[in-house]
Each structure stands twice: as structure tokens, then as C-alpha cells.
Enzyme design. Structure first.
Site, short mmCIF file in Angstrom:
data_model
loop_
_atom_site.label_atom_id
_atom_site.label_comp_id
_atom_site.label_asym_id
_atom_site.label_seq_id
_atom_site.Cartn_x
_atom_site.Cartn_y
_atom_site.Cartn_z
N GLN A 1 0.83 -1.19 0.00
CA GLN A 1 0.00 0.00 0.00
C GLN A 1 0.87 1.26 0.00
OE1 GLN A 1 -0.14 -2.67 2.08
NE2 GLN A 1 -2.13 -2.74 3.11
N ASP B 1 -3.43 0.99 -3.87
CA ASP B 1 -3.97 2.07 -3.03
C ASP B 1 -3.51 3.46 -3.48
OD1 ASP B 1 -5.04 -0.01 -1.64
OD2 ASP B 1 -4.11 0.46 0.27
N ARG C 1 -14.16 -4.64 -5.19
CA ARG C 1 -14.39 -5.69 -4.19
C ARG C 1 -14.76 -5.01 -2.87
NH1 ARG C 1 -8.69 -8.32 -2.03
NH2 ARG C 1 -7.49 -6.39 -1.81
#
Length: 538
Positions: free
Chosen positions: A331, A354, A443
Site C-alpha cells: 500500500q 492504493d 471488491r
């Protein structure tokens, strides 16, 4: 003495008819129990209302009860804020310090959002809309969850950082959302309006002033400060200019910072008291702000951001925000925004996992480019992307791409990601591998995740099933809301899409309109003043 954590009861919908009580006597425990029984978490509601430091009168209506529950929530938020400060690690690890710093900032902002709400409800006349209130309460709840997320990012025990008060605080904020949400029309209703947007083709949404329109669209803008790498401006770094802007006497008027062409290697923060900042660059190819923080380096996802914004009504034009950590460091956020009523126009956001953290509040992105691999548009804002290019990169071997991971964790939060009139394409490095690497539209990061694609071009890279589970589990498949409306391109057909209860092949224009600029972010009330072009309806 520390108050106990009250066990959460089963959720209920706050849809009880408004009752009127005669008299102005102080609230009794039995009155409190009746009102609290209509909320999702009645036990902490009754306990903290009855143990409040304030003497509350018997609520005459749901409006009265809303003020009481928000006031009680503020009291609990102040206690949580104090305890987080007290929990600062003594000689702790860098990871513990990083998580604590996030939590302290996020709890401060929660108190700010709750005070903002109560101020809007104070006096005989409400000075803000119910939709504003729902936005600010949604942000307050998101802040608490983000604090917990940092503990998970860095494998730090959350009991060391987040006090026991946080559990009760989340429940009280959730109750406040439910009470106010009932005034908006119940869970899942973004605005409480009829869902029909303004006429198509309108040039600007309404929360943007005429002056701000000009700032976004004209090249000859007079800046308050100039940043230049070559020394031709007042500052050589963006953060230095932001810091000066924060010290100005009033933050109620627009403050323009012109960032000349160049690559600015720095991490920038715009504090939540630094409002009405506008950053203008020389175009996304020429003005680049870049950093390389990542979770692998010991930062939380939240603090990894190259550019983080909390101040209200932030605007940016012609700038690239980049995180250059690369695909191997997990991330790594390029931009994190919790700026209410913010606008990004002709900007680029570059990263891998991210990339763009649309953390909270109301946000609008127009004619922007977003690059990434996994969950690269994520967060819990109410956000619309319009006329944008979503460019999916090649992930690491064995990985699949996922464009969105929306973080709505309460059914009354008025948040969601809407991708409208845009294009989903493969970046140059992914094109040779489109047949072997799967790419999904989204998701469920949280239980009530909500994402919609409307009138958007979906190229061959998108999997025919469209959407992905969270790590192969059945988590949130019945409670999420994923929708597609009049998309086009090779992968627009919904014939082979997932068959989850939460997936919707939208056929109704009225339903789709709930996710437009007008429906999801109430854009007609604030975007016109920014000057960014937009379509408020479908």
C-alpha cells in the site's frame, strides 16, 4: 473511573413515527429507553444518555432526540480523544508511534465533525442540511475505522493505541447516523430527494462560485503565492506555501498557490483548519508532486500519502500526484483526501496499490487520470469521477487487478464511489497481458461497500464476471451495493456478471440518478462555484 464497554444489541431501523411529548420536564430513564430502542445500538444509547453530563429535556420529536444523541456522542468523543492522547507510547516502536499519530489526528477530526454537526443544529433554525449532517457523521465514523486500520496495517495491537471508548463511540455515531438518516428517508437513500438530477448538459454543479469557476478554467490566474523549483517564486516547496496559507488571518476566501513546472519530491499535508486552498500547476505532465512512502517502510496506509488533505473546499488543477514506491512495497498512497466539497480538475494520480484514498466527505474529480493495480481507488467518501480515464497497470506475478475498494461500514452512511462517463483502459505495461491477468471493477472492503459504474467504457481487460470477492470469502455479498448502468465497450455486458444479492444491473434512470453529481454528492449546491465543468444528472 473508566466506563464499561456496553455490549451492542441487534440492529433496528430508526423508522418510528415522530411523536410529540407535552411539557418540558427533564428526560427520565424510561423516556430514554423508548427513544434509544429505535436505534441500532440501544444499550449504549440509553447508558450514555442517562449518564450524560448534560441535563436533557424530554425529546418532543425526532429532531430533539437527534440533538441529544449528537451531544452525548460529542461527550464520548472528547473522552476518547483524551484517552488516545494519554495512550501515547512511551519509548514505543516507530510503528506504534505511526499508528498513534494517525489515531490522534483522526480523533481530533472526529470531534471537529461532531461539533460542526451540533453547531448546525443549534438555535431555533437549523443552519445546515440533513445531507450535510449525514456527511459529517459519516466522516466521524470513518475516522474511527481508519484508526483501527492503521493498527492492522502495521500489526500493532489496537488495545495499545485505541481506548475502549472507541467501541462505544462508533456505536453512538452509528446511532446518530440512523436518527438523521430516518429524516433523509432511511438507509441507502443518499439525499432524501427524489433522485432526479438536473438537466443534462448543465455546465457547472452548484457549489462552486463564479470566481472559482474562472480559476479552474482560465490560464491567467493571479496567485497569492508562487512555488518554483528554480527559485523564481516565493517558495521552493509546496509544503512551505501551504504552511503560510494556514497562518492567514481568515481561511474563508480562496487562496491560490501556483506551482510552476517541476518535480517536487516531498510529502505534503493540508490541515483541517486550512480551508479554501487552490493548487494550480502547469499541467499534469509538467507539475508533479511525488513521494515514496509505503506500508512496507513502516507507514500506515493513511500516512503513506504523498499528498494529504483535510481542509475544506480544496481545489487542484493541472497537477500530478504520485507515489513512486512501486509495485513491490504494498500500500502506497499518492493522494489522500478528506476535504469536504473538494474538486480535482485535469489532475493525475499515479501509483500501484492504493493510489487514490478518497477517505471521506464529498469529492468531485473531472477529466482526471488514475493509475494503479490493486484497490487503487478506495475509501469512504461520497465521490463522483466524471469524464476520467482509469488506467490499470500490470500487477506483480500472481496478482489480479481490482479498481475500487469502497469502505462504507454503516448502512446509513451517505457514501459511495460513482464512476460516470469515464473510460476503463489497460495501461501500456498491461496491454500485452490482458488475456492472462484478471481485472475487476471492485471488491467489498467493508460490509456496505457501494460502487456504481454508469455510461462508462469498459475495455477488454475487465473480467466478464465484473466484480471480485474479498480474498475469496463470501463477506458482504448480500449487504454491498454494486451497480452498472448503460455502460458500453467490449466488457459492458452484464450477462456473465456475479449473481450476488448485492449486485444490480440497473435499468431505471431514477435509480441511476441517485449516483450522479446531484444525487450522490448534492453537487448542484456547491460545484458551480468551483468553475469545473460537470453534468449534474445522467
Amino acid at each position: 473511573m473508566q466506563l464499561p464497554v456496553v455490549v451492542m444489541s441487534s440492529p433496528l431501523l430508526f423508522l418510528v413515527p415522530c411523536l410529540v411529548f407535552l411539557g418540558v420536564s427533564m428526560a427520565r430513564p424510561e423516556d430514554t429507553i423508548w427513544w434509544c430502542n429505535q436505534t441500532p445500538h440501544p444499550d449504549p444509547c440509553a447508558y450514555f444518555v442517562n449518564h450524560s453530563r448534560s441535563n436533557h429535556q424530554v425529546p418532543r420529536s425526532r429532531f430533539d432526540f437527534r440533538k441529544i444523541i449528537v451531544q452525548v456522542t460529542i461527550e464520548r468523543a472528547l473522552m476518547a480523544q483524551k484517552q488516545v492522547n494519554h495512550f501515547r507510547p512511551e519509548n514505543g516502536s516507530r510503528r506504534q508511534e505511526a499508528v498513534w499519530a494517525d489515531c490522534m489526528k483522526l480523533h481530533d477530526n472526529t470531534v471537529f465533525q461532531l461539533n460542526r454537526t451540533l453547531e448546525g443544529l443549534a438555535g431555533p433554525n437549523q443552519t445546515c442540511s440533513d445531507f450535510d449532517i449525514q456527511t459529517w457523521l459519516s466522516t466521524a465514523l470513518t475516522n474511527i475505522e481508519t484508526c483501527r486500520m492503521g493498527s492492522r496495517d502495521l500489526n500493532v495491537s489496537d488495545t495499545m493505541i485505541t481506548p475502549a471508548t472507541s467501541a462505544n463511540l462508533s456505536q453512538l455515531i452509528s446511532n446518530s447516523l440512523a436518527v438523521n438518516g430516518a429524516l433523509l428517508g432511511g438507509p441507502g437513500n443518499s439525499t432524501g430527494v427524489d433522485g432526479v438530477g438536473a438537466p443534462e448538459g448543465e455546465e457547472f454543479p452548484s457549489w462552486v462560485t463564479l470566481r472559482d469557476r474562472g480559476l479552474l478554467q482560465t490560464s491567467g490566474v493571479r496567485a497569492n503565492l508562487v512555488v518554483a523549483k528554480d527559485g523564481s517564486g516565493q517558495f521552493r516547496t509546496v509544503q512551505a506555501a501551504i504552511n503560510v496559507a494556514a497562518r492567514r488571518w481568515s481561511t474563508s476566501s480562496r487562496f491560490v498557490i501556483y506551482v510552476k513546472r517541476g518535480v517536487y519530491a516531498e510529502n505534503v499535508e493540508v490541515g483541517f483548519n486550512n480551508n479554501n486552498i487552490m493548487l494550480i500547476g502547469d499541467g499534469m505532465r509538467n507539475t508533479i508532486i511525488t513521494g515514496s512512502r509505503s506500508v512496507r517502510q513502516g507507514y500506515t496506509t493513511y500516512s503513506s500519502a504523498t499528498f494529504g488533505i483535510d481542509g475544506l473546499r480544496f481545489m487542484a488543477r493541472g497537477i500530478t500526484f504520485r507515489n513512486g514506491a512501486g509495485p513491490y512495497r504494498g500500500q502506497a498512497v499518492a493522494l489522500r483526501s478528506a476535504s469536504d466539497l473538494s474538486v480535482f480538475y485535469r489532475c493525475a494520480f499515479e501509483g500501484y496499490q492504493d493510489t487514490l484514498f478518497v477517505h471521506s466527505q464529498r469529492q468531485f474529480y473531472r477529466e482526471c487520470y488514475i493509475y494503479g493495480t490493486i484497490d487503487f481507488i478506495f475509501g469512504n467518501a461520497a465521490v463522483v469521477f466524471q469524464n476520467c480515464i482509469i488506467s490499470v497497470r500490470r500487477p506483480l506475478n500472481g496478482q489480479a487487478n481490482v479498481i475500487t475498494a469502497q469502505g462504507r461500514n454503516d448502512p446509513y452512511q451517505n457514501t459511495g464511489i460513482s464512476i460516470h462517463n469515464s473510460r476503463v483502459m489497460a495501461a501500456a505495461d498491461l496491454r500485452p497481458f490482458v488475456g492472462s491477468i484478471k481485472t475487476y471493477l471492485g471488491r467489498p472492503w467493508q460490509m456496505y461497500s457501494r460502487t456504481v459504474y454508469m455510461k462508462t467504457y469498459l475495455d477488454w481487460l475487465v473480467s466478464p464476471t465484473g466484480w471480485s470477492t474479498w480474498d475469496g470469502s463470501g463477506y458482504a455479498l448480500d449487504t454491498l451495493y454494486y451497480g452498472e448502468y448503460q455502460n458500453f465497450g467490449p466488457r459492458a455486458s452484464t450477462s456473465y456478471r456475479v449473481r450476488w444479492k448485492g449486485f444490480h444491473a440497473i435499468t431505471s434512470a431514477a435509480v441511476a440518478s441517485r449516483f450522479t453529481v446531484n444525487g450522490l454528492i448534492a453537487g448542484k449546491s456547491w460545484l458551480p462555484s468551483t468553475g469545473v465543468p460537470f453534468a449534474s444528472g445522467l
